[in-house]
Design an enzyme around this catalytic site. Structure first.
Site, PDB file in Angstrom:
ATOM      1  N   HIS A 238       0.387  -1.188   0.324  1.00 31.84           N
ATOM      2  CA  HIS A 238       0.231  -0.332  -0.310  1.00 31.84           C
ATOM      3  C   HIS A 238       0.850   1.081  -0.229  1.00 31.84           C
ATOM      4  CE1 HIS A 238      -3.331  -2.669   0.893  1.00 31.84           C
ATOM      5  NE2 HIS A 238      -2.485  -2.720   2.447  1.00 31.84           N
TER       6      HIS A 238
HETATM    7  C1  BDR Z   1      -3.471   1.101   5.254  1.00 31.90           C
HETATM    8  O1  BDR Z   1      -3.456   0.594   6.659  1.00 31.90           O
HETATM    9  C2  BDR Z   1      -1.919   0.048   7.244  1.00 31.90           C
HETATM   10  O2  BDR Z   1      -2.240  -0.833   8.328  1.00 31.90           O
HETATM   11  C3  BDR Z   1      -1.465   0.401   6.005  1.00 31.90           C
HETATM   12  O3  BDR Z   1      -0.373   0.664   6.767  1.00 31.90           O
HETATM   13  C4  BDR Z   1      -1.630   1.054   5.047  1.00 31.90           C
HETATM   14  O4  BDR Z   1      -1.894   2.112   5.725  1.00 31.90           O
HETATM   15  C5  BDR Z   1      -3.874  -0.034   4.210  1.00 31.90           C
HETATM   16  O5  BDR Z   1      -4.517  -0.174   4.908  1.00 31.90           O
END
Ligand code: BDR
Ligand code: CA
Length: 308
Positions: A238
């Site tokens: 992500h």
């Molecule tokens: C987002 O949520 C967090 O767990 C990750 O770091 C990312 O920013 C993904 O949904």
């Protein structure tokens, strides 16, 4: 010209990859790292940021931010990132300390001293950026852009409707969306296409460099969640998408949408509702990333990790 950015994060495995990419890319001038509660509590995300920058050998100042969301009770994502936020991977001891200034104060001072120059990249819950916008109303005009990893036009990952960063602090997200300065959103629609497959990670395996080895260990620990929950062989990275885009926007396809955040308690809390027909002229006009050339993204990442 270099992009000057402040990275607001909650490391976090994918946050750590984003930091590593940022710190090896001369297209970006990282002016500071601000830290928020999120994947794990603030004391841990803060220590992770300090330990990681020490490990990477980068002298970037780190600023502590909000310990909890604006309105809701805190949640975390330790089910994804482990209790230490780094999938149980231990970084070597370090002697770095956070800057005495707080995250919100730093964001305001840095942006106001350099109007039109600094971009805010939010890859955690948006509490710090929202507080800065509230404390300094001129910030929205002075910031160059706000770019986030967060939200989903389609299905969420924390609830069916909401992605983690939005769900963790929907009220802060709403302030950011309504600031008029959110330019680009990397939600699950695109980040779930940026999967760290074995093939894409292969170049890191033979690099023989300590950052490549660390990245592989991080991703190994992250794999379980994606296998158990989604049935995928490979995890999504992500947060790194935002930094890859700052380096090379041509890796991504975006679409202009009007996007609103639902802050009502209930089924849709934290949902980002996107409208590509742009019907509500009052809603945030955002470039929503929808597709990525993931092979090229990982090729870029490998090339940058090799620089360590
Ligand atoms: C987002 O949520 C967090 O767990 C990750 O770091 C990312 O920013 C993904 O949904
Ligand atoms: Ca994050």
């Amino acid at each position: 010209m270099k992009k000057k950015i402040i990275l607001d994060c909650d490391p976090g495995i994918d946050d750590s990859l984003a930091i590593a990419l940022c710190c090896s890319s001369n297209e970006i001038e990282l002016r500071g790292v601000t830290v928020t509660h999120g994947n794990v509590p603030l004391n841990q995300t803060l220590d992770n940021a300090l330990a990681l920058l020490s490990f990477l050998g980068r002298d970037v100042e780190v600023y502590a931010g909000a310990i909890r969301p604006l309105v809701r009770s805190p949640i975390d994502a330790s089910n994804v990132h482990g209790n230490n936020g780094l999938g149980g991977v231990r970084l070597p001891p370090h002697n770095r300390k956070p800057n005495a200034k707080g995250a919100v104060e730093f964001i305001i001072n840095e942006v106001m001293a350099n109007p039109g120059e600094i971009g805010l990249f939010g890859i955690g819950p948006l509490t710090n950026i929202a507080l800065a916008l509230r404390m300094e109303p001129r910030l929205a005009d002075a910031v160059a852009e706000i770019v986030i990893m967060g939200g989903a036009i389609g299905e969420g990952n924390t609830t069916p409707a909401a992605e983690f960063n939005l769900y963790a602090d929907p009220h802060a997200a709403r302030i950011v969306f309504e600031s008029g300065r959110l330019t680009t959103m990397f939600g699950l629609d695109v980040t779930h296409k940026a999967l760290a497959t074995a093939e894409r990670l292969a170049p890191l395996k033979h690099m023989g460099n300590k950052v490549a080895d660390l990245v592989l260990r991080f991703l190994e620990s992250y794999r379980g969640f994606y296998a158990d929950v989604y049935g995928w062989e490979s995890p999504a990275i992500h947060d790194m998408c935002t930094i890859a885009w700052a380096i090379d926007p041509s890796l991504f396809q975006t679409r202009k949408m009007r996007v609103e955040v639902d802050t009502n308690e209930g089924l849709n809390l934290g949902r980002t509702v996107g409208d590509s027909l742009l019907r509500n002229a009052d809603a945030a006009l955002v470039d929503v990333a929808l597709d990525v050339d993931a092979d090229d993204l990982f090729a870029l990442f490998a090339e940058r990790v090799a620089r360590y």
